[in-house]
Design a protein around this motif. Structure first.
Motif, PDB file in Angstrom:
ATOM      1  N   ILE A   1       0.915  -1.084   0.044  1.00  0.00           N
ATOM      2  CA  ILE A   1      -0.145  -0.104  -0.003  1.00  0.00           C
ATOM      3  C   ILE A   1       0.917   1.208  -0.054  1.00  0.00           C
ATOM      4  N   ASP A   2       0.608   2.151  -0.558  1.00  0.00           N
ATOM      5  CA  ASP A   2       1.025   3.742  -0.634  1.00  0.00           C
ATOM      6  C   ASP A   2       1.552   4.019   0.745  1.00  0.00           C
ATOM      7  N   THR A   3       2.539   4.601   1.014  1.00  0.00           N
ATOM      8  CA  THR A   3       3.124   4.977   2.430  1.00  0.00           C
ATOM      9  C   THR A   3       2.105   6.010   3.090  1.00  0.00           C
ATOM     10  N   ASN A   4       1.541   6.957   2.276  1.00  0.00           N
ATOM     11  CA  ASN A   4       0.815   8.123   2.773  1.00  0.00           C
ATOM     12  C   ASN A   4      -0.478   7.447   3.082  1.00  0.00           C
ATOM     13  N   VAL A   5      -1.027   6.466   2.544  1.00  0.00           N
ATOM     14  CA  VAL A   5      -2.187   5.697   2.838  1.00  0.00           C
ATOM     15  C   VAL A   5      -2.003   4.843   4.188  1.00  0.00           C
ATOM     16  N   LEU A   6      -0.724   4.308   4.157  1.00  0.00           N
ATOM     17  CA  LEU A   6      -0.528   3.583   5.223  1.00  0.00           C
ATOM     18  C   LEU A   6      -0.305   4.349   6.324  1.00  0.00           C
ATOM     19  N   LEU A   7       0.150   5.471   6.501  1.00  0.00           N
ATOM     20  CA  LEU A   7       0.317   6.401   7.457  1.00  0.00           C
ATOM     21  C   LEU A   7      -1.030   6.770   7.943  1.00  0.00           C
ATOM     22  N   ARG A   8      -1.885   7.084   7.035  1.00  0.00           N
ATOM     23  CA  ARG A   8      -3.269   7.599   7.636  1.00  0.00           C
ATOM     24  C   ARG A   8      -4.110   6.434   8.442  1.00  0.00           C
ATOM     25  N   TRP A   9      -3.641   4.940   7.767  1.00  0.00           N
ATOM     26  CA  TRP A   9      -4.479   3.819   8.495  1.00  0.00           C
ATOM     27  C   TRP A   9      -3.689   3.869   9.836  1.00  0.00           C
ATOM     28  N   SER A  10      -2.459   3.992   9.913  1.00  0.00           N
ATOM     29  CA  SER A  10      -1.609   3.816  11.314  1.00  0.00           C
ATOM     30  C   SER A  10      -2.133   5.036  12.200  1.00  0.00           C
ATOM     31  N   LYS A  11      -2.382   6.306  11.666  1.00  0.00           N
ATOM     32  CA  LYS A  11      -3.047   7.007  12.456  1.00  0.00           C
ATOM     33  C   LYS A  11      -4.673   6.622  12.960  1.00  0.00           C
ATOM     34  N   LEU A  12      -5.392   6.307  11.839  1.00  0.00           N
ATOM     35  CA  LEU A  12      -6.886   5.887  12.374  1.00  0.00           C
ATOM     36  C   LEU A  12      -6.817   4.817  13.266  1.00  0.00           C
ATOM     37  N   LEU A  13      -6.100   3.790  13.236  1.00  0.00           N
ATOM     38  CA  LEU A  13      -6.022   2.617  14.027  1.00  0.00           C
ATOM     39  C   LEU A  13      -5.065   2.732  15.120  1.00  0.00           C
ATOM     40  N   GLU A  14      -4.233   3.864  15.247  1.00  0.00           N
ATOM     41  CA  GLU A  14      -3.375   3.965  16.280  1.00  0.00           C
ATOM     42  C   GLU A  14      -2.328   2.698  16.606  1.00  0.00           C
ATOM     43  N   PHE A  15      -2.088   2.286  15.296  1.00  0.00           N
ATOM     44  CA  PHE A  15      -1.024   1.259  15.344  1.00  0.00           C
ATOM     45  C   PHE A  15       0.003   1.351  14.426  1.00  0.00           C
ATOM     46  N   ASP A  16       1.238   1.363  14.729  1.00  0.00           N
ATOM     47  CA  ASP A  16       2.492   1.687  13.750  1.00  0.00           C
ATOM     48  C   ASP A  16       2.635   0.323  12.701  1.00  0.00           C
ATOM     49  N   PHE A  17       1.996   0.518  11.562  1.00  0.00           N
ATOM     50  CA  PHE A  17       2.125  -0.540  10.780  1.00  0.00           C
ATOM     51  C   PHE A  17       3.400  -0.532  10.039  1.00  0.00           C
ATOM     52  N   PHE A  18       4.389   0.721  10.084  1.00  0.00           N
ATOM     53  CA  PHE A  18       5.587   0.564   9.736  1.00  0.00           C
ATOM     54  C   PHE A  18       6.554  -0.155  10.388  1.00  0.00           C
TER      55      PHE A  18
END
Length: 137
Positions: free
Chosen positions: A46-63
């Protein structure tokens, strides 16, 4: 969690289900429609900007999942190769090791696949850190 073959869409979907986030909130936060969200769940990457948004929404560091993959599966540095000088004094290694990475390394040691010395060298873990993990088990 499989850190070797990462399917980020499945991981995001699992986290959404775990937290029971309503689709309406996801759609509004990501500024997309339900079809696009469902499509993201099926994506391996997934695009990193989208992954960053998911990380913020779900409060989980997917990186961190990718950091764990790098720690476990990146090739070792070649002996005798000159290393580039560090440009910055900032160090981001602290707390890089996820629970999954720690568990994997400790399992390798306990099953005698590698020794503690080999783990320290292979995964570039400080000796006190590794022994603290073992002590907490």
């Amino acid at each position: 969690m499989n850190l070797k073959n990462i399917h980020i869409g499945n991981l995001i979907q699992s986290k959404v289900e775990e937290l029971q986030i309503p689709m309406s909130r996801i759609v509004k936060f990501l500024n997309c429609d339900e079809y696009e969200v469902e499509k993201m769940y099926k994506e391996e990457d997934i695009d990193t900007n989208v992954l960053l948004r998911w990380s913020k929404l779900l409060e989980f560091d997917f990186f961190r999942i990718y950091s764990g993959h790098l720690i476990l599966y990146s090739p070792p540095a070649k002996v005798g190769m000159a290393q580039k000088p560090k440009v910055s004094k900032l160090e981001f290694r602290k707390n890089v090791y996820t629970k999954e990475v720690k568990d994997h390394i400790i399992k390798e040691i306990k099953t005698k696949q590698i020794t503690t010395k080999e783990a320290i060298l292979k995964y570039r873990i400080p000796k006190p850190t590794l022994f603290n993990w073992i002590k907490k088990e």
